[in-house]
Design an enzyme around this catalytic site. Sequence first.
Site, PDB file in Angstrom:
ATOM      1  N   ASP A   1      27.837  62.389  22.935  1.00  0.00           N
ATOM      2  CA  ASP A   1      26.721  62.643  23.845  1.00  0.00           C
ATOM      3  C   ASP A   1      25.461  61.896  23.414  1.00  0.00           C
ATOM      4  O   ASP A   1      25.287  61.543  22.243  1.00  0.00           O
ATOM      5  CB  ASP A   1      26.402  64.141  23.879  1.00  0.00           C
ATOM      6  CG  ASP A   1      27.489  64.947  24.556  1.00  0.00           C
ATOM      7  OD1 ASP A   1      28.524  64.347  24.914  1.00  0.00           O
ATOM      8  OD2 ASP A   1      27.323  66.174  24.703  1.00  0.00           O
ATOM      9  N   ASP A   2      24.586  61.692  24.400  1.00  0.00           N
ATOM     10  CA  ASP A   2      23.181  61.281  24.209  1.00  0.00           C
ATOM     11  C   ASP A   2      22.967  59.785  24.032  1.00  0.00           C
ATOM     12  O   ASP A   2      21.826  59.337  23.928  1.00  0.00           O
ATOM     13  CB  ASP A   2      22.513  62.002  23.022  1.00  0.00           C
ATOM     14  CG  ASP A   2      22.483  63.507  23.208  1.00  0.00           C
ATOM     15  OD1 ASP A   2      22.759  63.963  24.330  1.00  0.00           O
ATOM     16  OD2 ASP A   2      22.195  64.213  22.230  1.00  0.00           O
TER      17      ASP A   2
ATOM     18  N   HIS B   1      25.479  61.931  31.681  1.00  0.00           N
ATOM     19  CA  HIS B   1      24.831  62.964  30.865  1.00  0.00           C
ATOM     20  C   HIS B   1      23.396  63.173  31.354  1.00  0.00           C
ATOM     21  O   HIS B   1      22.504  63.479  30.573  1.00  0.00           O
ATOM     22  CB  HIS B   1      24.851  62.537  29.399  1.00  0.00           C
ATOM     23  CG  HIS B   1      24.714  63.675  28.426  1.00  0.00           C
ATOM     24  ND1 HIS B   1      25.475  64.831  28.488  1.00  0.00           N
ATOM     25  CD2 HIS B   1      23.904  63.844  27.334  1.00  0.00           C
ATOM     26  CE1 HIS B   1      25.155  65.638  27.495  1.00  0.00           C
ATOM     27  NE2 HIS B   1      24.185  65.070  26.787  1.00  0.00           N
TER      28      HIS B   1
ATOM     29  N   HIS C   1      18.261  63.446  29.985  1.00  0.00           N
ATOM     30  CA  HIS C   1      18.720  64.549  29.141  1.00  0.00           C
ATOM     31  C   HIS C   1      18.134  65.859  29.652  1.00  0.00           C
ATOM     32  O   HIS C   1      17.593  66.683  28.906  1.00  0.00           O
ATOM     33  CB  HIS C   1      18.349  64.313  27.675  1.00  0.00           C
ATOM     34  CG  HIS C   1      19.267  65.023  26.722  1.00  0.00           C
ATOM     35  ND1 HIS C   1      19.030  66.300  26.275  1.00  0.00           N
ATOM     36  CD2 HIS C   1      20.434  64.644  26.141  1.00  0.00           C
ATOM     37  CE1 HIS C   1      19.991  66.680  25.452  1.00  0.00           C
ATOM     38  NE2 HIS C   1      20.866  65.682  25.352  1.00  0.00           N
TER      39      HIS C   1
ATOM     40  N   HIS D   1      28.080  63.389  18.697  1.00  0.00           N
ATOM     41  CA  HIS D   1      26.889  62.712  19.217  1.00  0.00           C
ATOM     42  C   HIS D   1      26.760  61.329  18.599  1.00  0.00           C
ATOM     43  O   HIS D   1      27.009  61.159  17.403  1.00  0.00           O
ATOM     44  CB  HIS D   1      25.629  63.534  18.938  1.00  0.00           C
ATOM     45  CG  HIS D   1      25.615  64.856  19.631  1.00  0.00           C
ATOM     46  ND1 HIS D   1      26.256  65.961  19.120  1.00  0.00           N
ATOM     47  CD2 HIS D   1      25.061  65.248  20.810  1.00  0.00           C
ATOM     48  CE1 HIS D   1      26.102  66.986  19.948  1.00  0.00           C
ATOM     49  NE2 HIS D   1      25.380  66.582  20.983  1.00  0.00           N
TER      50      HIS D   1
END
Length: 727
Positions: free
Chosen positions: A88-89, A139, A143, A240
Amino acid sequence: MGQRVRQPTPRAHWVLLALLMLVLLAELSLNGYVSHVGAEGRGEPAAIDSGGQVPAAVRDGAAVQRIGADGSASSRALPAKTIALTFDDGPDPVWTPRILAVLARHRARATFFQVGSQVNKHPEVSRQVVAAGSEIGSHTFSHLTTAGAPGWLLSAELTLTGNAVAAATGQRPVLMRPPYSSSPDAVTGADFAALRQIGAAGYLVTLTDRDTEDWRRPGVDAIVRAAQPARGAGAVVMLHDSGGDRSQTVAALDRLIPAMQKQGYRFVTVSEGLGLQAVAPASAGERWRGHALRLAQVSGGWLARAMTILMLIAVILAAVRLLGQLWCARTHLRRVRALEAEPLVSLGLVSVIVPAYNEAANIAGTVRSLLANDYPRLEVIVVDDGSSDDTAGIVERLALPRVRVVRQPNAGKPAALNTGIRYARGDIFILVDGDTVFEPDAVGRLIQPLKDRGVGAVSGNTKVANRGGLLGRWQHLEYVIGFNLDRRMFDVGRCMPTVPGAIGAFRRAAVRDVGGVSQDTLAEDTDFTMAVIRAGWRVVYQPGAVAWTEAPASLRQLWRQRYRWCYGTMQAMWKHRQALVQRGPAGRLGRRGLGYLLVFQVLLPLSAPMVDVYGLYGLFFLPLGEVAAVWAGFTAVQVATAAYALKLDGERYGPLWSLPLQQVVYRQLMYLVVVQSTVMALLGGRLGWHRMVRTGAATAHIAATTPEPVPYPAQRTGAPPARWPIN
């Protein structure tokens, strides 16, 4: 003064300026949104639960779920001994490539849930992900915490992220993981409401079976243990690749993958593990919208950095200017005190020239104040420049000695001044506007610096008479802070660009050297002063010689006056531009005086609209505490500077309360004047004279604050009194 020719001013540039400022605000807002909303690292938001029911099919389901707009849900789990690593991210220019290198070394693939704004920043990293055989999911764009987010905002975030991925990779994501999500049993009612909208948009919601919480940096061993599924089971593992130091994640992968492969596990993408159809290519429209979005985001970031640099430069320049003003003010104060310690002397006959056009409201007070001066040898020449009112008649009916009225057809203020100069008999000229009222000792004090044979002109101290209202207070502060502090600095730097038309003294020889007052510009006083300096004469400032003038009483009048001043000053600067490369007094004027005017009266005001837009941006996207501290510090410096300037001028501190309010209306009016003047100058237009409506405020002020002067014997006999020895 009035001239007969006026041209219409251009209007279209205001629309263009408004559009440019709106575009700038939109660009900065986009940058602020992606940089300051949800972009502060992984973190955990406050729990949000709307209290809605979460279907058992979701709460007890597998990690990958298809959720309908009606709330229906189905899910699928990964097959046995199948692990879908998800990150993620990202994308991150440092950690994503390192993770891809570990995956490639072990012949593994993964799914990267990427933030749209990060994709726009690092599209090449997203392309590396796809080229390595891994896949990209959505995603959100910034965020965003999807739980509780407005429906329109969530929809926009999904669309923007899809377009960003499409532009970077040519593919359209079909998987979506909400930020701050975890396993299905952690879904709240608010989460489910957002998941329904995400599913309705065509996305497969991808939660996790194993949340490693690697963003907490628990240690490599802890991450490896958290990523391992139950014996023989498949799992979606959450990790991540951005948001901080991911060295532990990289190290954990290098241990986890080979260890699990030895147990017969395979590492695949989510789509591959579930046997889903290959990712569909993005449409041309999605790609073009993505490219446009990236251009807007990148340019917004560039503009934000440029504005930060501009603000820094402006602050540094303002600080240097302030320090220069304060140092020069103290230096000048010592000089003035030394001059005032010397006895006042008579420098012979002084000719006061008053050009007047429709000045019936003030002309009587102006003439009386001149004759009431204590300087003994004085003549007053009033040049009526074709007034349509009774200006000349009023002066003639006063029947005062030593006053002469000259009438001429309307030809403009420079022509009226030159007419008065031709009639003058003295070797010193004092040029006075028809709305100006002198203090009783102004003439004598004004001419004292002319004892120095190198001084060709002297600027007096102009003060605002009608300072009662808010607009009057602002102008009063501007005169005291801006004009007079600047004049002290110009005097010390020997580069005085303007002797004001309200009160200024000139040596006849200096006037002769420059051929009189030119009609080339609208700021004839600035043009005339610059010519005097370039002719080799020194121009100084005498703050003790005070004259009162009537300032504009309305914003419309103020606009017209400052527009003429600013445009005329630009004309004078252009006319005397050769001073920049000359030596001696002319060079000092060019490199010091003109350089100062260019920076502080043209370039910085032209950038002021952008500064205001940046201020709005700061209110919404920067920490309010920091913004408030900067504003308070700036205001405190302004107030302190104003207080010092008021002290130097012997003024009361009362108007200081209105200074912070100057930033709301007055400042904008002043910089818009510069914008209008610049456009007019670039278009090569010519601006006619604008005459201000007079009310007699200067006369009323001096009458209310000054006692009736007692005539000196010299005013009756013609012999100078003892106070005025002949030089």
